[in-house]
Design a protein around this motif. Sequence first.
Motif, short mmCIF file in Angstrom:
data_model
loop_
_atom_site.label_atom_id
_atom_site.label_comp_id
_atom_site.label_asym_id
_atom_site.label_seq_id
_atom_site.Cartn_x
_atom_site.Cartn_y
_atom_site.Cartn_z
N THR A 67 0.84 -1.21 0.00
CA THR A 67 0.00 0.00 0.00
C THR A 67 0.87 1.25 0.00
O THR A 67 0.63 2.20 -0.77
N GLN A 68 1.88 1.26 0.85
CA GLN A 68 2.77 2.42 0.94
C GLN A 68 3.46 2.68 -0.40
O GLN A 68 3.50 3.81 -0.89
N ALA A 69 4.00 1.63 -1.01
CA ALA A 69 4.69 1.78 -2.30
C ALA A 69 3.72 2.22 -3.39
O ALA A 69 4.06 3.07 -4.23
N THR A 70 2.53 1.67 -3.38
CA THR A 70 1.51 2.03 -4.38
C THR A 70 1.15 3.51 -4.25
O THR A 70 1.08 4.23 -5.25
N ASN A 71 0.96 3.98 -3.02
CA ASN A 71 0.62 5.38 -2.79
C ASN A 71 1.72 6.32 -3.24
O ASN A 71 1.46 7.47 -3.61
N GLN A 72 2.97 5.84 -3.22
CA GLN A 72 4.11 6.67 -3.63
C GLN A 72 4.54 6.40 -5.08
O GLN A 72 5.59 6.86 -5.51
N ALA A 73 3.75 5.61 -5.81
CA ALA A 73 4.07 5.24 -7.20
C ALA A 73 5.46 4.60 -7.28
O ALA A 73 6.21 4.83 -8.23
N CYS A 74 5.79 3.81 -6.28
CA CYS A 74 7.11 3.17 -6.20
C CYS A 74 7.00 1.73 -6.71
O CYS A 74 6.14 0.97 -6.26
N PRO A 75 7.85 1.34 -7.66
CA PRO A 75 7.83 -0.05 -8.12
C PRO A 75 8.29 -0.99 -7.01
O PRO A 75 9.10 -0.60 -6.15
N ILE A 76 7.78 -2.21 -7.03
CA ILE A 76 8.12 -3.21 -6.02
C ILE A 76 8.73 -4.42 -6.71
O ILE A 76 8.22 -4.89 -7.73
N VAL A 77 9.82 -4.93 -6.12
CA VAL A 77 10.44 -6.17 -6.57
C VAL A 77 10.42 -7.12 -5.38
O VAL A 77 10.93 -6.78 -4.31
N VAL A 78 9.81 -8.29 -5.56
CA VAL A 78 9.66 -9.24 -4.46
C VAL A 78 10.42 -10.52 -4.76
O VAL A 78 10.31 -11.07 -5.86
N HIS A 79 11.17 -10.98 -3.76
CA HIS A 79 11.87 -12.27 -3.85
C HIS A 79 11.14 -13.23 -2.92
O HIS A 79 11.17 -13.07 -1.70
N PHE A 80 10.44 -14.21 -3.51
CA PHE A 80 9.82 -15.27 -2.72
C PHE A 80 10.87 -16.36 -2.56
O PHE A 80 11.37 -16.90 -3.55
N THR A 81 11.19 -16.68 -1.31
CA THR A 81 12.31 -17.53 -1.00
C THR A 81 11.93 -18.57 0.05
O THR A 81 10.83 -18.51 0.60
N ALA A 82 12.84 -19.49 0.30
CA ALA A 82 12.68 -20.47 1.38
C ALA A 82 14.07 -20.83 1.88
O ALA A 82 15.00 -20.98 1.07
N SER A 83 14.22 -20.95 3.18
CA SER A 83 15.54 -21.20 3.76
C SER A 83 16.12 -22.54 3.32
O SER A 83 17.33 -22.71 3.26
N TRP A 84 15.26 -23.50 2.97
CA TRP A 84 15.71 -24.84 2.58
C TRP A 84 16.03 -24.93 1.08
O TRP A 84 16.53 -25.94 0.60
N CYS A 85 15.74 -23.87 0.34
CA CYS A 85 15.91 -23.89 -1.12
C CYS A 85 17.26 -23.25 -1.47
O CYS A 85 17.40 -22.03 -1.39
N MET A 86 18.23 -24.06 -1.84
CA MET A 86 19.57 -23.54 -2.10
C MET A 86 19.61 -22.48 -3.21
O MET A 86 20.28 -21.46 -3.04
N PRO A 87 18.91 -22.64 -4.33
CA PRO A 87 18.92 -21.57 -5.33
C PRO A 87 18.42 -20.23 -4.76
O PRO A 87 18.94 -19.17 -5.09
#
Length: 125
Positions: free
Chosen positions: A26-46
């Motif tokens: 919401t904060q980024a959207t209100n500021q017209a800021c692009p978002i980059v998300v890394h979906f990760t898992a501690s057990w996933c080596m890549p």
Amino acid sequence: MENQEQQTKSRVVKVDSPQSWDFYVTQATNQACPIVVHFTASWCMPSVVMNPVFEELASSFPDALFLTVDVDDVKEVASKMEVKAMPTFVLMRDGAQVDRIVGANPEEIRKRIDGFVQSIRIHIA
């Protein structure tokens, strides 16, 4: 090591709940800021291997908000964003997904983020 981490403060924000996800998006959207998300898992080596790459990308693109989501810690967000493999990188604008990269491919991720951020700069200008 701890002092070094404090000096080089991470630009990547860790999402630890559905509420924090909603807040940052919401904060980024209100500021017209692009978002980059890394979906990760501690057990996933890549995913683990991509963490320092993602940190470096966050420093390279200061105009974007970089979020990291551990799919085991925040299952609701991973499910809502339909993440089925790790690592998954999602590029968002105005709260909506505009691109998705699945897998650990630093060159492709950098290229896509660069194009994404440039397109937003042009869009805003």
